[in-house]
Design an enzyme around this catalytic site. Sequence first.
Site, short mmCIF file in Angstrom:
data_model
loop_
_atom_site.label_atom_id
_atom_site.label_comp_id
_atom_site.label_asym_id
_atom_site.label_seq_id
_atom_site.Cartn_x
_atom_site.Cartn_y
_atom_site.Cartn_z
N ASN A 39 -4.37 36.22 45.17
CA ASN A 39 -5.11 35.38 44.25
C ASN A 39 -4.51 33.98 44.05
OD1 ASN A 39 -6.05 34.28 41.72
ND2 ASN A 39 -6.83 36.26 41.14
N TRP A 40 -3.32 33.89 43.45
CA TRP A 40 -2.81 32.54 43.15
C TRP A 40 -2.29 31.86 44.40
CZ3 TRP A 40 2.05 31.28 39.75
CH2 TRP A 40 3.13 32.09 40.06
N TYR A 86 1.78 47.08 54.57
CA TYR A 86 1.99 46.76 53.16
C TYR A 86 1.79 48.00 52.30
CZ TYR A 86 1.50 44.63 48.56
OH TYR A 86 1.66 44.31 47.24
N GLN A 106 -3.88 37.97 38.54
CA GLN A 106 -2.70 37.10 38.73
C GLN A 106 -2.89 35.81 37.95
OE1 GLN A 106 -1.76 36.53 42.95
NE2 GLN A 106 0.25 37.43 42.65
N GLY A 165 2.92 37.40 38.71
CA GLY A 165 3.34 36.69 39.92
C GLY A 165 4.85 36.59 40.04
N ASP A 167 7.40 39.12 40.03
CA ASP A 167 7.50 40.58 40.08
C ASP A 167 8.68 41.22 39.35
OD1 ASP A 167 5.65 39.62 41.86
OD2 ASP A 167 6.24 40.88 43.52
N ARG A 200 15.10 41.72 47.62
CA ARG A 200 13.89 42.36 47.13
C ARG A 200 14.14 43.09 45.81
NH1 ARG A 200 9.42 40.62 48.54
NH2 ARG A 200 8.52 42.61 47.97
N TYR A 353 14.90 37.51 44.72
CA TYR A 353 13.51 37.28 44.36
C TYR A 353 13.36 36.50 43.06
CZ TYR A 353 8.99 38.44 46.31
OH TYR A 353 7.78 38.36 46.91
N TRP A 354 12.76 37.05 42.02
CA TRP A 354 12.51 36.27 40.80
C TRP A 354 13.67 36.33 39.81
CZ3 TRP A 354 8.48 32.91 40.62
CH2 TRP A 354 7.47 33.08 41.58
N GLU A 397 9.74 31.48 51.77
CA GLU A 397 9.08 31.97 50.56
C GLU A 397 9.75 31.37 49.32
OE1 GLU A 397 9.06 36.22 50.44
OE2 GLU A 397 7.69 36.31 48.72
C1 GLC Z 1 5.00 38.37 45.69
C2 GLC Z 1 5.14 37.29 44.63
C3 GLC Z 1 3.78 36.87 44.14
C4 GLC Z 1 2.94 36.42 45.33
C5 GLC Z 1 2.92 37.45 46.45
C6 GLC Z 1 2.32 36.91 47.73
O1 GLC Z 1 4.47 39.53 45.17
O2 GLC Z 1 5.94 37.72 43.58
O3 GLC Z 1 3.87 35.84 43.18
O4 GLC Z 1 1.64 36.13 44.93
O5 GLC Z 1 4.22 37.87 46.75
O6 GLC Z 1 2.96 35.73 48.14
#
Ligand code: GLC
Length: 424
Positions: A39-40, A86, A106, A165, A167, A200, A353-354, A397
């Site tokens: 989505n985003w 996936y 999202q 978004g 995670d 991850r 990651y985040w 990324e």
């Molecule tokens: C991960 C990110 C998310 C993003 C997705 C695809 O899940 O955390 O923000 O939209 O990857 O890039």
Amino acid sequence: MTSVSNTASMDEQARQILIGNDRGGYTVPNGRVYPFQWNWDSAFVALGFATFDLDRAWREVETLFSAQWPDGFVPHIVFWQEDAGYYPGPSVWASGRTPPTSGITQPPVAASVVRRLWEEHDQAGYRERLAALFPKLLAWHRWFHQFRDPLKKGVVVAMHPWETGRDNSAEWDGPAAAVDVSQVGEYQRRDTGHLDQSMRPTKLDYDRFVAILQFGRATGWDSRTISERNPFRVADVGMTMILLRANRDLLDLARALGDTAAEREIQSWLDLAPRAGDYLWDERLQAYGSRDIITGQPCGALTSASFLNFYGDVRHAERDGIMLAHAERIAGKVGHMVPSLDPDDPRFEPLRYWRGPVWGVVNYLIGTGLEAAGQGDWAGQVRRDTRDLIAKTGFHEAFNPVNAAPTGGNDFSWTAAIWLAWAG
Ligand code: GLC
């Protein structure tokens, strides 16, 4: 500094990444790790396409909204084709929709992107397409206000960490710890087959992700039940600020289209902005942050999303000053702004990651907000840092904020897009 010829070749590489990840009407974030439409990601990707193929930019968003559900919900993933690479795939989500989708949403950046596509390019030529997309954007925002603002403060409540978004943000540690993972069962992750585990989310994070998914699926993805009983319900500072900004952009589009009923409806949402800002100010942390609405407790972490107050145009002289002082302190600790977690937080991990890395698209939102708030110096720094990271390291990324090392997948669509539309 990047030279002119380097910039030209970077631009060309960025275009080739978008073209290479184009699956015909939608773009995959990355062919191996994320082989569907997100989505985003798609919204940001549209900004990148707009720099060389305006028609294709509009199509990216139109394709996403062609998967909208009748109640206005727009899914975070659309599974346009099968791909075993996936997890969790369409059979796990079991949305029962055609095309198959996930059951969570999202951050709603799309309306802000559509406004840019329309305003900055060919307005007359795209008016009809804007008029066709507008009611879908409006319906999505209405869905947020109906089902994701239970406190009626204009605060977006996320029902899954993936929905934000961000995670595995440290913000979700507390709320997700209350999720029962005892019934999750066996499953096979795919992400750690493509990427280094140290970059991850952990196994415990994933068990919680899957357990919350299983709850939603058991309700038949019923928005009402989820909004009342989901085991994870967190007012997300990121989604809230993004929706506030998106509502302003949607309001301007309503005016351009002469839709006065929509104007009134959107204005009533925007009137809630001061309440949202107060609710998300964490006194102990002295910063904006998310808050668990089940316990009422603030999440207690300063993240890159905390700085989206400027983007959401939630203005407050004293708090704005405190946020800028945080920026100053953080900039003294990392090579590149804006890390996804405060480096002074003991949970900071520059590769995971985040929980540390810098994301180009989040920097774009922060930089745009700072610019609009008259903080040109900070906006400039955030943009320069994004450009440096991508120029030094490539279209990854995300990036280690300390030493600019790459993290996550490469040839990433939204990083390429944000280079073309903003950073490069
Ligand atoms: C991960 C990110 C998310 C993003 C997705 C695809 O899940 O955390 O923000 O939209 O990857 O890039």
